[in-house]
Every structure is written in C-alpha cells, then in structure tokens.
Scaffold this motif. Structure first.
Motif, PDB file in Angstrom:
ATOM      1  N   ALA A 324       0.836  -1.198   0.000  1.00  0.00           N
ATOM      2  CA  ALA A 324       0.000   0.000   0.000  1.00  0.00           C
ATOM      3  C   ALA A 324       0.872   1.250   0.000  1.00  0.00           C
ATOM      4  O   ALA A 324       1.957   1.264   0.588  1.00  0.00           O
ATOM      5  CB  ALA A 324      -0.921   0.007   1.217  1.00  0.00           C
ATOM      6  N   VAL A 325       0.416   2.286  -0.693  1.00  0.00           N
ATOM      7  CA  VAL A 325       1.120   3.566  -0.666  1.00  0.00           C
ATOM      8  C   VAL A 325       1.137   4.070   0.772  1.00  0.00           C
ATOM      9  O   VAL A 325       0.109   4.072   1.451  1.00  0.00           O
ATOM     10  CB  VAL A 325       0.408   4.592  -1.570  1.00  0.00           C
ATOM     11  CG1 VAL A 325       1.085   5.962  -1.472  1.00  0.00           C
ATOM     12  CG2 VAL A 325       0.387   4.109  -3.017  1.00  0.00           C
ATOM     13  N   PRO A 326       2.295   4.472   1.293  1.00  0.00           N
ATOM     14  CA  PRO A 326       2.353   4.969   2.677  1.00  0.00           C
ATOM     15  C   PRO A 326       1.515   6.231   2.863  1.00  0.00           C
ATOM     16  O   PRO A 326       1.289   6.997   1.920  1.00  0.00           O
ATOM     17  CB  PRO A 326       3.838   5.271   2.888  1.00  0.00           C
ATOM     18  CG  PRO A 326       4.543   4.419   1.874  1.00  0.00           C
ATOM     19  CD  PRO A 326       3.631   4.384   0.682  1.00  0.00           C
ATOM     20  N   SER A 327       1.062   6.453   4.085  1.00  0.00           N
ATOM     21  CA  SER A 327       0.319   7.667   4.425  1.00  0.00           C
ATOM     22  C   SER A 327       1.279   8.819   4.674  1.00  0.00           C
ATOM     23  O   SER A 327       2.447   8.608   5.008  1.00  0.00           O
ATOM     24  CB  SER A 327      -0.531   7.432   5.671  1.00  0.00           C
ATOM     25  OG  SER A 327      -1.507   6.439   5.445  1.00  0.00           O
ATOM     26  N   LEU A 328       0.786  10.034   4.500  1.00  0.00           N
ATOM     27  CA  LEU A 328       1.617  11.199   4.779  1.00  0.00           C
ATOM     28  C   LEU A 328       2.077  11.203   6.233  1.00  0.00           C
ATOM     29  O   LEU A 328       3.189  11.595   6.552  1.00  0.00           O
ATOM     30  CB  LEU A 328       0.823  12.476   4.473  1.00  0.00           C
ATOM     31  CG  LEU A 328       0.538  12.737   2.991  1.00  0.00           C
ATOM     32  CD1 LEU A 328      -0.485  13.858   2.845  1.00  0.00           C
ATOM     33  CD2 LEU A 328       1.817  13.083   2.246  1.00  0.00           C
ATOM     34  N   SER A 329       1.182  10.764   7.123  1.00  0.00           N
ATOM     35  CA  SER A 329       1.515  10.675   8.546  1.00  0.00           C
ATOM     36  C   SER A 329       0.612   9.622   9.171  1.00  0.00           C
ATOM     37  O   SER A 329      -0.186   8.988   8.477  1.00  0.00           O
ATOM     38  CB  SER A 329       1.316  12.030   9.243  1.00  0.00           C
ATOM     39  OG  SER A 329      -0.072  12.324   9.322  1.00  0.00           O
ATOM     40  N   SER A 330       0.713   9.461  10.447  1.00  0.00           N
ATOM     41  CA  SER A 330      -0.115   8.462  11.144  1.00  0.00           C
ATOM     42  C   SER A 330      -1.441   9.043  11.611  1.00  0.00           C
ATOM     43  O   SER A 330      -2.209   8.380  12.307  1.00  0.00           O
ATOM     44  CB  SER A 330       0.649   7.908  12.353  1.00  0.00           C
ATOM     45  OG  SER A 330       1.003   8.960  13.241  1.00  0.00           O
ATOM     46  N   THR A 331      -1.745  10.276  11.220  1.00  0.00           N
ATOM     47  CA  THR A 331      -2.957  10.941  11.706  1.00  0.00           C
ATOM     48  C   THR A 331      -3.938  11.259  10.590  1.00  0.00           C
ATOM     49  O   THR A 331      -4.765  12.163  10.715  1.00  0.00           O
ATOM     50  CB  THR A 331      -2.598  12.235  12.447  1.00  0.00           C
ATOM     51  OG1 THR A 331      -1.886  13.110  11.544  1.00  0.00           O
ATOM     52  CG2 THR A 331      -1.746  11.949  13.669  1.00  0.00           C
ATOM     53  N   GLY A 332      -3.878  10.542   9.480  1.00  0.00           N
ATOM     54  CA  GLY A 332      -4.800  10.794   8.376  1.00  0.00           C
ATOM     55  C   GLY A 332      -6.222  10.383   8.711  1.00  0.00           C
ATOM     56  O   GLY A 332      -6.485   9.689   9.698  1.00  0.00           O
ATOM     57  N   LYS A 333      -7.173  10.789   7.848  1.00  0.00           N
ATOM     58  CA  LYS A 333      -8.583  10.483   8.074  1.00  0.00           C
ATOM     59  C   LYS A 333      -8.965   9.077   7.625  1.00  0.00           C
ATOM     60  O   LYS A 333     -10.005   8.558   8.023  1.00  0.00           O
ATOM     61  CB  LYS A 333      -9.457  11.525   7.380  1.00  0.00           C
ATOM     62  CG  LYS A 333      -9.352  12.897   8.011  1.00  0.00           C
ATOM     63  CD  LYS A 333     -10.380  13.859   7.444  1.00  0.00           C
ATOM     64  CE  LYS A 333     -10.303  15.202   8.158  1.00  0.00           C
ATOM     65  NZ  LYS A 333     -11.308  16.169   7.639  1.00  0.00           N
ATOM     66  N   LEU A 334      -8.139   8.471   6.781  1.00  0.00           N
ATOM     67  CA  LEU A 334      -8.346   7.080   6.388  1.00  0.00           C
ATOM     68  C   LEU A 334      -7.211   6.247   6.947  1.00  0.00           C
ATOM     69  O   LEU A 334      -6.104   6.742   7.183  1.00  0.00           O
ATOM     70  CB  LEU A 334      -8.393   6.935   4.858  1.00  0.00           C
ATOM     71  CG  LEU A 334      -9.510   7.678   4.114  1.00  0.00           C
ATOM     72  CD1 LEU A 334      -9.450   7.343   2.622  1.00  0.00           C
ATOM     73  CD2 LEU A 334     -10.874   7.342   4.675  1.00  0.00           C
TER      74      LEU A 334
END
Length: 468
Positions: A324-334
C-alpha cells in the motif's frame, strides 16, 4: 411506437450519438430494423427471477483480449444446463465498437456484451441514446450462490458505483484492479527491509536502498499517470472521503487542500533527494518495468495487472508483491492500508436485445462465486465478487493484491473525476510529469491543477456529474 420500432428521426439521432456514418446507417436499417422482438417470457420463480424462457436463444459477444473467453464459455455451459434447450450464439471478438455499433443503431444488438478493449463502445453515448438496460433489478435479485443474499451484497467496494451513469446502474464490471507500489519480496527479505506505513518511513527506507547501489524508485515517465496515483492516494488518505468528493465534484479550491499540497511535496521529495532512477522520466511502462525486474530499482508504482504484463520477462524467484502507498503521517482520516481500487472488464445488457431476461440471468450466473473462481484461476486476476479467491493457490502477486483489498475494506479509494473529465485528467498528469522532474514546485503544481479544475467547471460544453 414499441421499444423495438425505431423512427427515422430516432435512428439518425442514435447514429449521431454513436458516431455512425450515414451510408453505414442506411445499411443497418436495411439489415436490422424491426426484426428485434423480445423472446417470449417464462414463468418467474426463486431460481428464475427474471422469467427466462427455457428454450430462448441467447447471444453473447465477448471481447477476446488478455483474459480470453474460456471463462465465459464455461459459464455458458452452466446456463445451458439451467435452461435446457437454449441455444447460445457465442462470439469472441476484438473490435467490439466497430462490430456492434451498427447493430445498436439498427435495434438488433446481442443479449450480452463484454464491452472492453481499445475499440469498445462509448458508454456515455449508449446511455444518452437509451441503449442500455437498467441493471438495478439484477443487483437486487438473489445471488446465484445464496438466494438469501442479493447480488449487490456479494460485490467488492466500488463495483456498483463504477457502473452508474446518470443515476442508473448499466455497466457491470467483472475484474477488480488495485493500485499500489510493487517490490520483490526476496529482495526486501534479503536486505531486512520492511514495508513502510508512513512517508517519513518511506524516505528512510529509500536512504537504506540507495546505500546498496540500487535506485529506490523508478516510474513509467512517458505515462505520468502512474505517479499521479500515489500522490492522490496520499492526499485522500489525509483529507478523507470529503476531500475525494470535493475533487470529483469540481468544488472551488479543492486542489488547494493542505493534504493535496502535502502529497505533491512528498512526490517531489523523491526527485529532490535523488531517489528516482536516473532517466525514468523518459521510459515507457515496459522499459521502466523491465529495469525494475532487472533489479535496477526496488520500487515501482502500478496496478494489479503488472504480474501478467511482466510475465515473459520476470526472472524466476523475483516474487513481486504489492504494498500500500504509505500515508503522509499516522494521523490521516483514512487508515494506512486504504488503497486505490477500481473495477473493469465491463458487461452490459442492451435494452433492445431480443432476450433481455436471458441476458440478466446470464450475468447473475456469470457473477457467481464459482464462475469468478474459474476466472481467477485461469487469468490470475482478482474478480469483483467478495471471497472469489478464497481457498485458491495464488501467486505471491495476486495473494498480496487480495490481502490488500481485504485489509482496505470500506476505506477503498476510487476517483470519479478521472473518468468524468478527461481534460482535467490530462492536466493533472502533465503537471505531475513536471513535478517529478523538478521543473515546477509543489505550489506551482497545485496552481496549475486548480486552474484546470476551475476551467473544467466553467466549461458549459462539458457534462457535469456529481458524487454523493
């Protein structure tokens, strides 16, 4: 006028929408005309919800491309057992549009059409000329596998939404595609690398990869949409489904959302930190993917067709898998494992077919779990029905895709603006090409794309759609 008696004015209007020439139209009218009559109805029952006449003939036309048509032939055998005496006229073809467009105009289309391939029929044109049967009744019918479960409840996320045009479900997609970032599992295991969950972790991984002399990333530079995908996934992960809706609905300043800009900055970092394989911007998809297979780069963005596309050049033991593409941070909405998914390999039932009931019933059976399992085994692609690959021996690639789809669940991302507005899509992708070569900054990228979205919204010649 009956639904199968087409006036001269109606025919010419349909011909204009479908792009048929006047000479071809004249030939169609002579050949087709009023010959299309609905097959006599049978008695409806729990096992025959559409009232198919047992011996009614059925015509099925399938695009015979990468997936072939063996899985359809197998399904036709089941249909014939269910409706003894039914004669099925099966055609496996390549140029669906060229072959069938005259028949649609003449009012004598097949009963089931697999509308796929480069020369496919224009769905919007078919919908505007009222050529497509509303398949809502099929979605609400009992599924083939379990009469207590509706067909719609057997499908993976997004399949129904993908098939809706102007509020009606008219396109039933068979295959399910997931997009992500691909790598060789043995390469990662050999070096002790683990797949990152956030973008800072991705950058740290890229630094470790770079130390081995391997380029961390490559991409299909001649086709910048491959890099657009991870950018949009990161943006929507941060901004959530509200952001996705605002982008699709061309809302003012949607592309100026902080998550969109942050995602553009993340993609630009790959170039800024020299984590992209030199020369990637000039490579086609096959060239970039070949370099990746040869171990010149560790990571490449692509969809779940990659394994099949690279089958002839992938070294033994490469064992590609999708992350999976990593998230910008650990606090995203998804959640971090939200992925981009979409369905394809479209099936439709023409509204002027001779045996509409048979077409609906054939699709009810074709979209069963057993038929989908045959499809998955024969072509190595994830089908659009839940659990269709359960219990199958899957390749590492397909197993990773199935796992990613399962983990994403309802946090599945599917962009509608890229289907609805081709001019906007091109502007986004062209700007991504400039972004990854550092010819423009992330802020300039946002400005360009927002202007393209605004221009699209203001253009009255472009039909507008709304995502709920």
């Amino acid at each position: 006028m009956s639904s199968h008696e087409i006036s001269r004015r109606t025919i010419f209007r349909a011909a204009a929408v479908l792009g048929l020439s006047a000479p071809a139209l004249a030939a169609c009218v002579t050949a087709g005309g009023d010959g299309a009559q609905q097959a006599s109805a049978g008695d409806k029952s729990a096992t025959n919800p559409f009232g198919v006449k047992a011996d009614g003939p059925l015509e099925v036309v399938v695009f015979k491309g990468a997936y072939g048509d063996d899985y359809v032939l197998a399904a036709e055998g089941v249909y014939q057992k269910q409706f003894g005496g039914a004669v099925i006229d099966h055609k496996g073809i390549q140029k669906v549009g060229d072959t069938l467009r005259p028949r649609f105009v003449a009012g004598s289309p097949p009963d089931v059409v697999n509308n796929t391939g480069a020369g496919r029929l224009d769905f919007n044109a078919l919908r505007q000329s009222n050529q497509l049967e509303n398949l809502d009744k099929l979605l609400d019918a009992p599924s083939w596998d379990d009469p207590n479960v509706k067909v719609r409840d057997t499908l993976l996320p997004g399949v129904v939404e993908d098939g809706i045009y102007d509020g009606q479900f008219v396109r039933f997609n068979y295959a399910y595609t997931a997009w992500g970032l691909w790598y060789s599992k043995p390469l990662f295991e050999k070096n002790g690398w683990t797949w990152p969950q956030t973008w800072p972790e991705m950058l740290a991984l890229c630094e470790e990869i770079k130390k081995t002399g391997i380029a961390p990333w490559t991409h299909q530079g001649k086709f910048p949409e491959y890099m657009t995908d991870p950018l949009l996934v990161m943006a929507v992960r941060g901004g959530g489904m509200d952001l996705l809706r605002s982008l699709d609905n061309l809302e003012p300043n949607a592309w100026r959302h902080e998550s969109v800009k942050a995602a553009a900055e993340a993609i630009a970092e790959l170039a800024g930190k020299r984590y992209l394989m030199p020369g990637s911007e000039g490579l086609s998809h096959t060239e970039a993917q070949a370099a990746w297979n040869q171990g010149k780069a560790a990571i490449i963005p692509s969809g779940s067709w990659l394994e099949a596309e690279q089958k002839s050049v992938t070294p033994a033991g490469f064992d590609m898998v999708m992350g999976a593409v990593p998230s910008l941070s650990s606090t995203g909405k998804l959640k971090n494992n939200a992925i981009h998914v979409g369905s394809s390999e479209a099936y439709l039932v023409p509204s002027q077919a001779k045996n509409v009931a048979g077409g609906l019933e054939f699709l009810r059976m074709l979209f069963s779990r057993s038929a989908m399992k045959d499809f998955a085994k024969s072509v190595g692609t994830l089908p659009s029905v839940k659990g269709a690959t359960d219990g199958l021996a899957l390749s590492p690639a397909l197993a990773s895709v199935a796992e990613a789809v399962k983990n994403a669940g309802d946090d599945s991302i599917n962009y509608r603006h890229r289907i609805w507005y081709p001019t906007l899509t091109k502007a986004v992708d062209d700007s991504v090409a400039e972004l990854v070569t550092r010819r423009i900054t992330p802020a300039e990228w946002v400005d360009r794309v927002q202007k393209a979205a605004d221009d699209c919204a203001k253009d009255t010649s472009i039909k507008k759609y709304e995502r709920k």
